[in-house]
Design a protein around this motif. Structure first.
Motif, PDB file in Angstrom:
ATOM      1  N   TYR A  52       2.575   1.715  -3.451  1.00  0.00           N
ATOM      2  CA  TYR A  52       1.607   2.190  -4.441  1.00  0.00           C
ATOM      3  C   TYR A  52       1.358   3.686  -4.250  1.00  0.00           C
ATOM      4  O   TYR A  52       1.326   4.445  -5.212  1.00  0.00           O
ATOM      5  CB  TYR A  52       0.317   1.383  -4.307  1.00  0.00           C
ATOM      6  CG  TYR A  52      -0.590   1.456  -5.501  1.00  0.00           C
ATOM      7  CD1 TYR A  52      -0.221   0.900  -6.720  1.00  0.00           C
ATOM      8  CD2 TYR A  52      -1.828   2.078  -5.406  1.00  0.00           C
ATOM      9  CE1 TYR A  52      -1.063   0.965  -7.818  1.00  0.00           C
ATOM     10  CE2 TYR A  52      -2.671   2.145  -6.491  1.00  0.00           C
ATOM     11  CZ  TYR A  52      -2.288   1.602  -7.700  1.00  0.00           C
ATOM     12  OH  TYR A  52      -3.109   1.670  -8.779  1.00  0.00           O
ATOM     13  N   ALA A  53       1.205   4.131  -3.009  1.00  0.00           N
ATOM     14  CA  ALA A  53       1.004   5.555  -2.722  1.00  0.00           C
ATOM     15  C   ALA A  53       2.234   6.368  -3.120  1.00  0.00           C
ATOM     16  O   ALA A  53       2.111   7.473  -3.660  1.00  0.00           O
ATOM     17  CB  ALA A  53       0.680   5.757  -1.250  1.00  0.00           C
ATOM     18  N   ASN A  78     -10.647  10.809  -1.274  1.00  0.00           N
ATOM     19  CA  ASN A  78      -9.359  10.941  -1.957  1.00  0.00           C
ATOM     20  C   ASN A  78      -9.460  11.410  -3.398  1.00  0.00           C
ATOM     21  O   ASN A  78      -8.492  11.951  -3.934  1.00  0.00           O
ATOM     22  CB  ASN A  78      -8.601   9.613  -1.896  1.00  0.00           C
ATOM     23  CG  ASN A  78      -8.090   9.336  -0.509  1.00  0.00           C
ATOM     24  OD1 ASN A  78      -7.038   9.818  -0.130  1.00  0.00           O
ATOM     25  ND2 ASN A  78      -8.855   8.588   0.267  1.00  0.00           N
ATOM     26  N   LEU A  79     -10.614  11.195  -4.032  1.00  0.00           N
ATOM     27  CA  LEU A  79     -10.760  11.550  -5.444  1.00  0.00           C
ATOM     28  C   LEU A  79     -11.804  12.632  -5.682  1.00  0.00           C
ATOM     29  O   LEU A  79     -11.928  13.131  -6.792  1.00  0.00           O
ATOM     30  CB  LEU A  79     -11.118  10.297  -6.258  1.00  0.00           C
ATOM     31  CG  LEU A  79     -10.104   9.160  -6.178  1.00  0.00           C
ATOM     32  CD1 LEU A  79     -10.640   7.908  -6.857  1.00  0.00           C
ATOM     33  CD2 LEU A  79      -8.769   9.580  -6.782  1.00  0.00           C
ATOM     34  N   ARG A  91       0.837  -1.208   0.000  1.00  0.00           N
ATOM     35  CA  ARG A  91       0.000   0.000   0.000  1.00  0.00           C
ATOM     36  C   ARG A  91       0.871   1.256   0.000  1.00  0.00           C
ATOM     37  O   ARG A  91       0.609   2.208  -0.733  1.00  0.00           O
ATOM     38  CB  ARG A  91      -0.946  -0.003   1.205  1.00  0.00           C
ATOM     39  CG  ARG A  91      -2.088  -0.991   1.071  1.00  0.00           C
ATOM     40  CD  ARG A  91      -3.129  -0.804   2.163  1.00  0.00           C
ATOM     41  NE  ARG A  91      -2.613  -1.029   3.495  1.00  0.00           N
ATOM     42  CZ  ARG A  91      -2.555  -2.214   4.103  1.00  0.00           C
ATOM     43  NH1 ARG A  91      -2.994  -3.286   3.494  1.00  0.00           N
ATOM     44  NH2 ARG A  91      -2.069  -2.322   5.323  1.00  0.00           N
ATOM     45  N   MET A 121       4.129   5.898  -5.515  1.00  0.00           N
ATOM     46  CA  MET A 121       4.145   6.036  -6.969  1.00  0.00           C
ATOM     47  C   MET A 121       3.065   6.991  -7.457  1.00  0.00           C
ATOM     48  O   MET A 121       2.849   7.141  -8.645  1.00  0.00           O
ATOM     49  CB  MET A 121       3.969   4.672  -7.622  1.00  0.00           C
ATOM     50  CG  MET A 121       5.170   3.779  -7.446  1.00  0.00           C
ATOM     51  SD  MET A 121       5.053   2.239  -8.374  1.00  0.00           S
ATOM     52  CE  MET A 121       4.081   1.255  -7.263  1.00  0.00           C
ATOM     53  N   GLY A 122       2.365   7.647  -6.510  1.00  0.00           N
ATOM     54  CA  GLY A 122       1.382   8.658  -6.882  1.00  0.00           C
ATOM     55  C   GLY A 122      -0.036   8.166  -7.039  1.00  0.00           C
ATOM     56  O   GLY A 122      -0.889   8.897  -7.541  1.00  0.00           O
ATOM     57  N   HIS A 123      -0.332   6.959  -6.620  1.00  0.00           N
ATOM     58  CA  HIS A 123      -1.679   6.395  -6.755  1.00  0.00           C
ATOM     59  C   HIS A 123      -2.433   6.476  -5.429  1.00  0.00           C
ATOM     60  O   HIS A 123      -1.817   6.397  -4.359  1.00  0.00           O
ATOM     61  CB  HIS A 123      -1.598   4.931  -7.197  1.00  0.00           C
ATOM     62  CG  HIS A 123      -0.861   4.738  -8.479  1.00  0.00           C
ATOM     63  ND1 HIS A 123      -1.388   5.079  -9.697  1.00  0.00           N
ATOM     64  CD2 HIS A 123       0.378   4.248  -8.723  1.00  0.00           C
ATOM     65  CE1 HIS A 123      -0.517   4.808 -10.651  1.00  0.00           C
ATOM     66  NE2 HIS A 123       0.572   4.301 -10.085  1.00  0.00           N
ATOM     67  N   PRO A 124      -3.762   6.601  -5.492  1.00  0.00           N
ATOM     68  CA  PRO A 124      -4.524   6.551  -4.237  1.00  0.00           C
ATOM     69  C   PRO A 124      -4.372   5.167  -3.605  1.00  0.00           C
ATOM     70  O   PRO A 124      -4.475   4.152  -4.292  1.00  0.00           O
ATOM     71  CB  PRO A 124      -5.971   6.774  -4.661  1.00  0.00           C
ATOM     72  CG  PRO A 124      -5.950   7.121  -6.101  1.00  0.00           C
ATOM     73  CD  PRO A 124      -4.610   6.771  -6.653  1.00  0.00           C
ATOM     74  N   SER A 125      -4.083   5.142  -2.342  1.00  0.00           N
ATOM     75  CA  SER A 125      -3.887   3.873  -1.656  1.00  0.00           C
ATOM     76  C   SER A 125      -4.301   4.019  -0.201  1.00  0.00           C
ATOM     77  O   SER A 125      -4.038   5.059   0.419  1.00  0.00           O
ATOM     78  CB  SER A 125      -2.415   3.457  -1.750  1.00  0.00           C
ATOM     79  OG  SER A 125      -2.217   2.211  -1.139  1.00  0.00           O
TER      80      SER A 125
END
Length: 179
Positions: free
Chosen positions: A121-122, A160-161, A118, A124-128
């Motif tokens: 992944y975060a 988050n989005l 987790r 790398m710029g992704h929501p996690s």
């Protein structure tokens, strides 16, 4: 823990009828302010609910008005992250762990894999979903190390989005949870 209706004695049961009123308190060892909140508590997960697989079970915490505040409002994962939660998960770490009945699983025991994934992944710029490791006490008894995490469902997506929770579909494997 009651034999008739205790959630720990009946870990395979699910749904709101198997939710119990509880209280969560975060106490930081360095003295910074934590929190206390009323919440609902259920057993959580799939395979690890089976007592023959593991004596340690995961929990899901629900913040509802009938237990106290309708949401937990606390910057649990830092100032840069949303600070309101409807649910949190206390993951027991039963996969690839030293608790597993299978010797092959015990050899792969790492306990940090899911949290590391987790966080990677975060990074790398992704929501996690965020998480941290905590020491859990139940009714004053030390219960072990748990991984306290967000539940990556519709509320997580909205926080988050953007948008509203009902704007998102949430799935767990093949099962549609909401949407």
């Amino acid at each position: 823990f009651g034999t008739a209706r205790g959630i720990y004695c009946h870990p395979r049961e699910s749904g709101e009828s198997w939710e119990r009123a509880g209280s969560i308190e975060m106490i930081y060892p360095d003295g910074r302010p934590g929190f206390q909140a009323g919440c609902g508590v259920r057993t959580q997960g799939g395979w690890n609910r089976r007592p023959e697989e593991s004596p340690k079970h995961a929990f899901r915490l629900f913040f509802r008005k009938k237990y106290g505040p309708g949401k937990l409002k606390f910057r649990l994962f830092g100032a840069d992250h949303p600070g309101e939660f409807n649910q949190l998960i206390l993951r027991a770490g039963c996969n690839n762990s030293w608790l597993h009945w299978s010797g092959a699983e015990r050899l792969r025991g790492d306990y940090i894999r899911d949290q590391w994934m987790r966080e990677s992944y975060a990074a790398m710029g992704h929501p996690s979903a965020r998480g941290l490791f905590v020491h859990l006490y139940l009714n004053g008894l030390y219960w072990g190390i748990y991984n306290l995490t967000e539940r990556p469902g519709e509320d997580f997506a909205a926080a988050n989005l953007g948008g509203r929770s009902k704007d998102y579909d949430a799935r767990n494997g093949e099962n549609l949870l909401s949407g």
